[in-house]
Design a protein around this motif. Structure first.
Motif, PDB file in Angstrom:
ATOM      1  N   LEU A  16      -2.471   5.006  -0.049  1.00 52.92           N
ATOM      2  CA  LEU A  16      -3.290   3.975  -0.680  1.00 52.92           C
ATOM      3  C   LEU A  16      -4.541   3.703   0.156  1.00 52.92           C
ATOM      4  O   LEU A  16      -4.528   3.834   1.375  1.00 52.92           O
ATOM      5  CB  LEU A  16      -2.482   2.685  -0.817  1.00 52.92           C
ATOM      6  CG  LEU A  16      -1.157   2.791  -1.575  1.00 52.92           C
ATOM      7  CD1 LEU A  16      -0.422   1.464  -1.531  1.00 52.92           C
ATOM      8  CD2 LEU A  16      -1.370   3.253  -2.999  1.00 52.92           C
ATOM      9  N   ASP A  17      -5.611   3.263  -0.530  1.00 48.67           N
ATOM     10  CA  ASP A  17      -6.820   2.875   0.192  1.00 48.67           C
ATOM     11  C   ASP A  17      -6.756   1.391   0.534  1.00 48.67           C
ATOM     12  O   ASP A  17      -5.726   0.732   0.338  1.00 48.67           O
ATOM     13  CB  ASP A  17      -8.081   3.231  -0.605  1.00 48.67           C
ATOM     14  CG  ASP A  17      -8.194   2.483  -1.921  1.00 48.67           C
ATOM     15  OD1 ASP A  17      -7.444   1.507  -2.142  1.00 48.67           O
ATOM     16  OD2 ASP A  17      -9.056   2.873  -2.734  1.00 48.67           O
ATOM     17  N   ASP A  18      -7.857   0.830   1.020  1.00 49.53           N
ATOM     18  CA  ASP A  18      -7.886  -0.580   1.428  1.00 49.53           C
ATOM     19  C   ASP A  18      -7.656  -1.548   0.272  1.00 49.53           C
ATOM     20  O   ASP A  18      -7.185  -2.670   0.475  1.00 49.53           O
ATOM     21  CB  ASP A  18      -9.221  -0.904   2.102  1.00 49.53           C
ATOM     22  CG  ASP A  18      -9.389  -0.148   3.405  1.00 49.53           C
ATOM     23  OD1 ASP A  18      -8.364   0.244   4.003  1.00 49.53           O
ATOM     24  OD2 ASP A  18     -10.554   0.064   3.812  1.00 49.53           O
ATOM     25  N   GLN A  19      -7.999  -1.132  -0.936  1.00 51.90           N
ATOM     26  CA  GLN A  19      -7.801  -1.980  -2.124  1.00 51.90           C
ATOM     27  C   GLN A  19      -6.448  -1.735  -2.781  1.00 51.90           C
ATOM     28  O   GLN A  19      -6.210  -2.147  -3.906  1.00 51.90           O
ATOM     29  CB  GLN A  19      -8.917  -1.749  -3.151  1.00 51.90           C
ATOM     30  CG  GLN A  19     -10.269  -2.295  -2.747  1.00 51.90           C
ATOM     31  CD  GLN A  19     -10.989  -1.353  -1.785  1.00 51.90           C
ATOM     32  OE1 GLN A  19     -10.867  -0.142  -1.902  1.00 51.90           O
ATOM     33  NE2 GLN A  19     -11.724  -1.916  -0.856  1.00 51.90           N
ATOM     34  N   GLN A  20      -5.574  -1.029  -2.099  1.00 50.31           N
ATOM     35  CA  GLN A  20      -4.228  -0.711  -2.591  1.00 50.31           C
ATOM     36  C   GLN A  20      -4.257   0.160  -3.842  1.00 50.31           C
ATOM     37  O   GLN A  20      -3.341   0.126  -4.660  1.00 50.31           O
ATOM     38  CB  GLN A  20      -3.411  -1.996  -2.854  1.00 50.31           C
ATOM     39  CG  GLN A  20      -3.232  -2.867  -1.630  1.00 50.31           C
ATOM     40  CD  GLN A  20      -2.538  -2.126  -0.497  1.00 50.31           C
ATOM     41  OE1 GLN A  20      -1.470  -1.569  -0.684  1.00 50.31           O
ATOM     42  NE2 GLN A  20      -3.160  -2.103   0.674  1.00 50.31           N
ATOM     43  N   LYS A  21      -5.297   0.977  -3.979  1.00 51.60           N
ATOM     44  CA  LYS A  21      -5.378   1.954  -5.060  1.00 51.60           C
ATOM     45  C   LYS A  21      -4.969   3.310  -4.508  1.00 51.60           C
ATOM     46  O   LYS A  21      -5.191   3.615  -3.337  1.00 51.60           O
ATOM     47  CB  LYS A  21      -6.794   2.023  -5.637  1.00 51.60           C
ATOM     48  CG  LYS A  21      -7.197   0.744  -6.341  1.00 51.60           C
ATOM     49  CD  LYS A  21      -8.555   0.880  -6.967  1.00 51.60           C
ATOM     50  CE  LYS A  21      -8.922  -0.407  -7.685  1.00 51.60           C
ATOM     51  NZ  LYS A  21     -10.233  -0.306  -8.313  1.00 51.60           N
ATOM     52  N   VAL A  22      -4.387   4.120  -5.368  1.00 55.55           N
ATOM     53  CA  VAL A  22      -3.906   5.432  -4.934  1.00 55.55           C
ATOM     54  C   VAL A  22      -5.086   6.307  -4.541  1.00 55.55           C
ATOM     55  O   VAL A  22      -6.018   6.505  -5.327  1.00 55.55           O
ATOM     56  CB  VAL A  22      -3.067   6.111  -6.042  1.00 55.55           C
ATOM     57  CG1 VAL A  22      -2.677   7.506  -5.625  1.00 55.55           C
ATOM     58  CG2 VAL A  22      -1.846   5.273  -6.363  1.00 55.55           C
ATOM     59  N   ARG A  23      -5.041   6.811  -3.310  1.00 51.01           N
ATOM     60  CA  ARG A  23      -6.086   7.710  -2.826  1.00 51.01           C
ATOM     61  C   ARG A  23      -5.615   9.160  -2.859  1.00 51.01           C
ATOM     62  O   ARG A  23      -6.371  10.074  -3.125  1.00 51.01           O
ATOM     63  CB  ARG A  23      -6.503   7.329  -1.417  1.00 51.01           C
ATOM     64  CG  ARG A  23      -7.610   8.214  -0.888  1.00 51.01           C
ATOM     65  CD  ARG A  23      -8.252   7.726   0.348  1.00 51.01           C
ATOM     66  NE  ARG A  23      -7.289   7.587   1.444  1.00 51.01           N
ATOM     67  CZ  ARG A  23      -7.608   7.130   2.641  1.00 51.01           C
ATOM     68  NH1 ARG A  23      -8.837   6.750   2.886  1.00 51.01           N
ATOM     69  NH2 ARG A  23      -6.706   7.036   3.578  1.00 51.01           N
TER      70      ARG A  23
END
Length: 87
Positions: A16-23
């Motif tokens: 996950l990235d900093d915004q809690q979106k799947v990276r």
């Protein structure tokens, strides 16, 4: 799990990235016949967004691999059983 009748073991690693979106998603599948069955089932769905031809081609390319690895796996297991029984 079972993928098209082929027993498999899977591990999904999701980053996950900093915004809690799947990276990033990483998938580990074993044994090889299970991986091939997984690829044959998933590849056409993933490539469908690029059109019918890429979706169809990915299915046509992965399906023979899935079938052949399943057959080879069965053959090798039989050979191993025969070798064990001869001891």
């Amino acid at each position: 799990a079972n993928v098209n009748g082929q027993p498999t073991e899977e591990v999904f690693r999701v980053e996950l990235d900093d915004q809690q979106k799947v990276r990033d998603i990483t998938v580990f599948v074993r044994p090889l016949p299970g991986l091939a069955a997984f690829a044959a089932g998933v590849a056409p769905r993933i490539t469908r967004r690029y059109g019918r031809l890429p979706s169809w081609l990915s299915g046509m390319l992965f399906t023979p691999v899935a079938v052949s690895t399943r057959l080879v796996d069965r053959f090798v297991r039989r050979l191993a059983r025969m070798a064990r029984s001869e001891r």
